[in-house]
Scaffold this active site. Structure first.
Site, PDB file in Angstrom:
ATOM      1  N   HIS A  76       0.582  -1.374  -5.459  1.00 35.50           N
ATOM      2  CA  HIS A  76       0.641  -1.894  -3.815  1.00 35.50           C
ATOM      3  C   HIS A  76      -0.368  -0.583  -2.234  1.00 35.50           C
ATOM      4  CE1 HIS A  76       1.186  -4.653  -0.034  1.00 35.50           C
ATOM      5  NE2 HIS A  76       2.380  -2.331   0.173  1.00 35.50           N
ATOM      6  N   GLN A  78      -2.739   1.260  -4.020  1.00 35.87           N
ATOM      7  CA  GLN A  78      -4.133   1.043  -3.724  1.00 35.87           C
ATOM      8  C   GLN A  78      -4.927   0.095  -3.383  1.00 35.87           C
ATOM      9  OE1 GLN A  78      -6.140   3.827  -5.798  1.00 35.87           O
ATOM     10  NE2 GLN A  78      -4.159   4.637  -4.685  1.00 35.87           N
ATOM     11  N   HIS A  80      -3.636  -2.158  -1.246  1.00 36.33           N
ATOM     12  CA  HIS A  80      -4.042  -2.302   0.303  1.00 36.33           C
ATOM     13  C   HIS A  80      -5.173  -1.737   0.458  1.00 36.33           C
ATOM     14  CE1 HIS A  80      -2.068  -3.089   3.552  1.00 36.33           C
ATOM     15  NE2 HIS A  80      -2.200  -1.918   4.144  1.00 36.33           N
TER      16      HIS A  80
END
Length: 108
Positions: A76, A78, A80
């Site tokens: 998540h 990465q 994001h």
């Protein structure tokens, strides 16, 4: 020294801040506030640079023999971060576009 989870949350934090500043830059440019838009893009860049530093530290740790920990939270983070980088790049294009449009309408 911060824990792995703290580092991951810092990635999410800086990525989110960078994305928010980039979106605010688009809004400022839309209003014709180009100096403010550029300032916000600089802030977005600083946030993303901080996130990149954290990411680089994790990569160096892995390269030196550390076993990577791949959790859903890291995936998540990465995702994001990569989304935030894309938004920042597109925001810079939008700011330039709004500025060019403003010049064209004032020159006409």
């Amino acid at each position: 020294m911060q824990t792995y989870e703290q580092t991951v949350f810092q990635l999410i934090l800086h990525g989110g801040n960078g994305r928010s500043y980039a979106m605010e830059a688009i809004t400022a440019a839309k209003k014709g506030e180009f100096a403010e838009a550029r300032r916000l893009l600089e802030q977005a860049g600083a946030e993303l640079q901080a996130a990149h530093g954290l990411q680089t530290a994790l990569l160096q740790q892995e390269a030196s023999g550390g076993q990577p920990v791949v959790t859903l939270l890291m995936v998540h983070a990465q995702d994001h971060l990569m989304t935030a980088i894309t938004v920042k790049d597109l925001a810079a294009e939008f700011v330039e576009l709004y500025e060019a449009l403003k010049r064209q309408t004032t020159e006409s």
